[in-house]
Design an enzyme around this catalytic site. Structure first.
Site, PDB file in Angstrom:
ATOM      1  N   LYS A  12     -17.496   3.064  29.324  1.00 16.80           N
ATOM      2  CA  LYS A  12     -16.508   2.047  28.974  1.00 16.80           C
ATOM      3  C   LYS A  12     -16.927   0.642  29.427  1.00 16.80           C
ATOM      4  CE  LYS A  12     -12.599   5.118  28.461  1.00 16.80           C
ATOM      5  NZ  LYS A  12     -13.211   6.447  28.721  1.00 16.80           N
TER       6      LYS A  12
HETATM    7  C1  LIG Z   1     -13.206   7.546  27.830  1.00 15.25           C
HETATM    8  C2  LIG Z   1     -14.231   8.596  28.063  1.00 15.25           C
HETATM    9  C3  LIG Z   1     -14.580   9.547  27.067  1.00 15.25           C
HETATM   10  C4  LIG Z   1     -13.885   9.592  25.713  1.00 15.25           C
HETATM   11  O1  LIG Z   1     -14.224   8.514  24.895  1.00 15.25           O
HETATM   12  P1  LIG Z   1     -13.302   8.118  23.635  1.00 15.25           P
HETATM   13  O2  LIG Z   1     -13.818   6.842  23.130  1.00 15.25           O
HETATM   14  O3  LIG Z   1     -11.902   8.014  24.188  1.00 15.25           O
HETATM   15  O4  LIG Z   1     -13.413   9.245  22.652  1.00 15.25           O
HETATM   16  C5  LIG Z   1     -15.583  10.450  27.339  1.00 15.25           C
HETATM   17  N1  LIG Z   1     -16.204  10.472  28.548  1.00 15.25           N
HETATM   18  C6  LIG Z   1     -15.901   9.590  29.518  1.00 15.25           C
HETATM   19  C7  LIG Z   1     -16.605   9.683  30.819  1.00 15.25           C
HETATM   20  C8  LIG Z   1     -14.909   8.624  29.321  1.00 15.25           C
HETATM   21  O5  LIG Z   1     -14.607   7.761  30.307  1.00 15.25           O
END
Ligand SMILES: *Cc1c(COP(=O)(O)O)cnc(C)c1O
Length: 461
Positions: free
Chosen positions: A110
């Protein structure tokens, strides 16, 4: 480049308006009016570009109302906080390629988007002479990445609600050890749902929203998706020898934001055979891909908590394309879903889905077994989210076709699962060294909307 809503209820707006709007005012999600296509000679010229340069090229195609020089600076600055020269390097182990997306300040993918979004907000607010109070709820990853994206920035304050004592200790510390004046951690004596419901209630209170210029950082913001499109290109170029090769990306999926970015890259012309949508026990999207069954289940807690989601907000963006960009059909499908908890698809739509995606749901035991066997065979430690994607990929190996698994978090961030699987404590990257000994700041409040509202009123810009 203009932006429209999946529900067809707004006049086309510019890129910067789309970034500031977040969710479209008609309740839909914002998308570019047309997805730009890149031809082979452009792809060829992008092949050896460093990450930042590639990011500038990709993002420029979708953004024509920020001067190129400024955009370049914003992008460059966003990735200075990463601890790897390549930003998102690709490594190869056990027959699969692993795209490491966890080299940012909070060790999850993120950061790739939220570092840029924080800089974009600061830049645009300054230009417009405005301020923004970001309010959000988190079960862990989004909160720390959002806080890191805006800490110390001008004209922005951020209020992140998390359930007190219910995130992992490392996740809580990644938020509460950030001491900048504009960062407010609110530990709610309740659950994640309590936090989320209170945030929704605050946004639904239009007077409050207006008075305090509330802003959101959840994954419905188009800039977040866009920033993530870049690493699909970057990874493709690392693992292929020529542009005639098609690859498969395996994506651990929760809110459908990350995998939708891959879908955009494919629509732009990146040679992607299919996207492999990997889920944990919360598998509504796997049922959708494999059986055309999109019906609501209950969220169960798993080893990969950032994927513990039933209704994936970005899924609406895919439906817009699946329904042939027919906004009426999108509106009707969601109205039906709100009534009945399910959605119906035609035979032809199901064929389209099957051409775009593969899917596999991976349970708790398979996740632990994958972390353990992958480590024994390769010496490489997977975090539980990444392990879900790797397991799905290993079950789908096609002869000679490169498989790229997105590694969405560093194993040290979810060390409990890793220790359970391997008996080994993952090595901590520098950003976590001694984090338990740092001073923290956090306010503990009751799960009571009046208390949260009063807190924000007292501390808002
Ligand atoms: C947010 C997250 C996901 C999922 O990603 P999306 O874009 O919500 O599908 C997967 N793995 C980790 C470690 C995350 O923080």
């Amino acid at each position: 480049m203009k932006y429209i809503s999946t529900r067809g209820g707004i006049e086309p707006i510019s890129f910067t308006e789309a970034v500031m709007m977040g969710l479209a005012t008609d309740g839909g999600l914002l998308l570019p009016e047309t997805v730009p296509s890149v031809d082979l000679s452009t792809l060829e010229s992008w092949k050896d570009m460093p990450y930042r340069e590639l990011a500038f090229r990709v993002i420029s195609l979708f953004c024509d109302d920020i001067p190129p020089h400024d955009l370049k600076l914003l992008i460059n600055r966003s990735y200075d906080s990463f601890d790897h020269r390549e930003i998102t390097p690709v490594v190869t182990h056990g027959g699969v390629h692993i795209l490491e997306l966890f080299h940012g300040p909070t060790l999850a993918f993120k950061d790739v988007a939220l570092q840029l979004l924080g800089n974009l907000f600061e830049y645009l607010l300054k230009k417009q002479g405005k301020k923004m109070n970001i309010v959000g709820a988190t079960s862990g990853d989004t909160g720390s990445a959002a806080i890191c994206g805006v800490r110390g920035k001008e004209n922005i304050a951020i209020f992140i609600l998390h359930p007190h004592g219910k995130t992992s200790p490392v996740q809580a510390l990644q938020m509460t050890t950030v001491l900048d004046d504009n960062v407010h951690n609110i530990a709610v004596k309740g659950t994640f749902d309590d936090c989320q419901n209170m945030v929704k209630a605050l946004f639904n209170d239009l007077r409050f929203k207006e008075e305090f210029s509330l802003g959101a950082v959840n994954s419905i913001n188009w800039a977040r998706v866009l920033a993530q499109v870049v690493y699909y290109f970057y990874a493709y170029f690392r693992v292929t020898k020529g542009l005639d090769e098609e690859v498969i990306f395996s994506v651990p999926t929760g809110n459908f934001g990350d995998i939708f970015a891959g879908y955009v890259a494919r629509r732009m012309g990146l040679p992607v055979r299919r996207l492999l949508l990997a889920t944990n026990e919360n598998n509504i999207l796997t049922r959708f891909v494999n059986h055309g069954d999109y019906s609501l289940g209950r969220v169960v807690p798993t080893l990969s908590p950032s994927m513990d989601i039933q209704v994936a907000s970005n899924f609406e963006r895919y439906l817009f394309y699946l329904f042939g960009e027919n906004t009426k059909r999108v509106r009707e499908a969601f109205a039906r879903f709100a009534e009945t908890g399910r959605m119906e698809f035609t035979e032809q739509e199901r064929e389209t889905v099957a051409a775009d995606f593969l899917s596999r749901s991976v349970n708790r035991q398979e996740t632990l077994d994958t972390i353990s066997s992958f480590f024994q065979e390769t010496g490489y430690l997977l975090d539980p989210h990444t392990a879900v994607g790797v397991k799905a990929a290993l079950d789908h190996v096609e002869d000679g076709r490169p498989l790229i698994c997105l590694a969405t978090a560093h194993p040290a961030k979810f060390d409990e699962a890793v220790v359970t699987a391997t008996g080994r404590e993952p090595e901590r990257p520098a950003s976590l060294a001694g984090i338990e000994d740092l001073p923290t700041r956090c306010d503990i409040v009751e799960a009571d909307i009046a208390a949260v509202r009063a807190f924000i009123q007292r501390h808002a810009l």
